[in-house]
Motif scaffolding. Structure first.
Motif, PDB file in Angstrom:
ATOM      1  N   VAL A   1     -28.702 -68.386 -49.900  1.00 28.75           N
ATOM      2  CA  VAL A   1     -28.187 -69.263 -50.953  1.00 28.75           C
ATOM      3  C   VAL A   1     -26.871 -69.900 -50.517  1.00 28.75           C
ATOM      4  O   VAL A   1     -26.659 -71.107 -50.691  1.00 28.75           O
ATOM      5  CB  VAL A   1     -27.998 -68.478 -52.270  1.00 28.75           C
ATOM      6  N   LEU A   2     -25.977 -69.096 -49.931  1.00 31.52           N
ATOM      7  CA  LEU A   2     -24.689 -69.624 -49.485  1.00 31.52           C
ATOM      8  C   LEU A   2     -24.868 -70.667 -48.391  1.00 31.52           C
ATOM      9  O   LEU A   2     -24.218 -71.714 -48.403  1.00 31.52           O
ATOM     10  CB  LEU A   2     -23.808 -68.479 -48.989  1.00 31.52           C
ATOM     11  N   GLU A   3     -25.741 -70.385 -47.436  1.00 33.75           N
ATOM     12  CA  GLU A   3     -25.988 -71.346 -46.353  1.00 33.75           C
ATOM     13  C   GLU A   3     -26.589 -72.630 -46.918  1.00 33.75           C
ATOM     14  O   GLU A   3     -26.259 -73.729 -46.490  1.00 33.75           O
ATOM     15  CB  GLU A   3     -26.919 -70.741 -45.303  1.00 33.75           C
ATOM     16  N   GLY A   4     -27.481 -72.500 -47.909  1.00 29.56           N
ATOM     17  CA  GLY A   4     -28.065 -73.671 -48.546  1.00 29.56           C
ATOM     18  C   GLY A   4     -27.021 -74.504 -49.265  1.00 29.56           C
ATOM     19  O   GLY A   4     -27.048 -75.737 -49.220  1.00 29.56           O
ATOM     20  N   LEU A   5     -26.083 -73.834 -49.942  1.00 25.98           N
ATOM     21  CA  LEU A   5     -25.014 -74.551 -50.632  1.00 25.98           C
ATOM     22  C   LEU A   5     -24.091 -75.258 -49.635  1.00 25.98           C
ATOM     23  O   LEU A   5     -23.585 -76.345 -49.903  1.00 25.98           O
ATOM     24  CB  LEU A   5     -24.206 -73.583 -51.491  1.00 25.98           C
ATOM     25  N   MET A   6     -23.874 -74.631 -48.472  1.00 21.71           N
ATOM     26  CA  MET A   6     -23.077 -75.274 -47.431  1.00 21.71           C
ATOM     27  C   MET A   6     -23.753 -76.556 -46.957  1.00 21.71           C
ATOM     28  O   MET A   6     -23.112 -77.582 -46.733  1.00 21.71           O
ATOM     29  CB  MET A   6     -22.878 -74.315 -46.249  1.00 21.71           C
TER      30      MET A   6
END
Length: 229
Positions: free
Chosen positions: A82-87
């Motif tokens: 999720v964090l990588e996707g938000l980045m």
């Protein structure tokens, strides 16, 4: 109130700037103390403890107690994805924090995404595995082929141990810098660990950067890319 997953709560937990900085720091895959995370976020220890408690209750963190100390890490691969996707979404939308100097180039070349290889070298490895028939995409699923399993075993990855584990073997993770996919899951983690064992690469202390030695990069090109990159 409508039924279904409460994405607003998760978004609120991640969306606070201080909490976002702490979560980003944990993308190295290492467990950090509240004091270290407070420094990363630029806040006091008391404020950091409050934030960490909320994220723990929200299922974003895993807490390990060792003696008098508590160490915090991301709860699982889903949180990291999720964090990588938000980045990636932030990068595509033009919301970037400018960092000058060589660190940015190093991050884009090779970095750790929680526990697997990301950046240009990570996406090139993923593309190579697809081209060589080691991985197969079926709809939303990513599978390791028999040929791929044989290669991984020959590379020194214990496939029996990976298959017996609970974590997904292969997962596709969108790379925020290259905007292409790299390999996550227990296999992605095992490959990066194996590269470190072989001395090809090492993680930079206090950073997400993965640095390859000259010989290690040559081995990466000849064995992992095998002429496809």
């Amino acid at each position: 109130m409508k039924e279904g997953p409460d994405i607003a709560r998760i978004a609120a937990l991640i969306g606070d700037p201080a909490r976002a900085n702490m979560l980003t720091a944990l993308m190295t895959g290492k467990a950090l103390t509240a004091t270290e995370l407070a420094t990363e976020a630029g806040i006091t220890g008391q404020t950091a403890s409050s934030h960490l408690s909320k994220m723990d209750e929200g299922g974003l963190l895993r807490v390990l107690k060792q003696g008098r100390h508590k160490y915090f890490s991301l709860a699982n691969d889903d949180v990291a994805s999720v964090l990588e996707g938000l980045m990636g979404l932030a990068a595509r939308s033009g919301h970037l924090r400018t960092r000058t100097g060589p660190k940015e180039a190093s991050l884009r070349k090779a970095r750790v995404c929680y526990n697997h290889l990301a950046g240009d070298m990570g996406t090139r490895m993923f593309d190579s595995f697809l081209e060589r028939g080691f991985l197969k995409v079926s709809g939303d699923a990513l599978d390791l082929t028999a040929q791929g399993g044989a290669f991984m075993q020959g590379f020194g990855v214990d496939m029996a141990a990976l298959r017996s584990g609970k974590a997904p073997l292969c997962k596709e993770c969108l790379d925020w810098s290259a905007r292409r996919s790299h390999l996550a899951g227990s296999l992605g983690r095992a490959i990066l660990s194996r590269m470190e064992e072989l001395g090809w690469a090492k993680r930079t202390q206090g950073s997400r950067v993965v640095t390859f030695s000259r010989a290690g990069e040559q081995k990466f090109r000849s064995e992992i890319l095998a002429g496809t990159g």
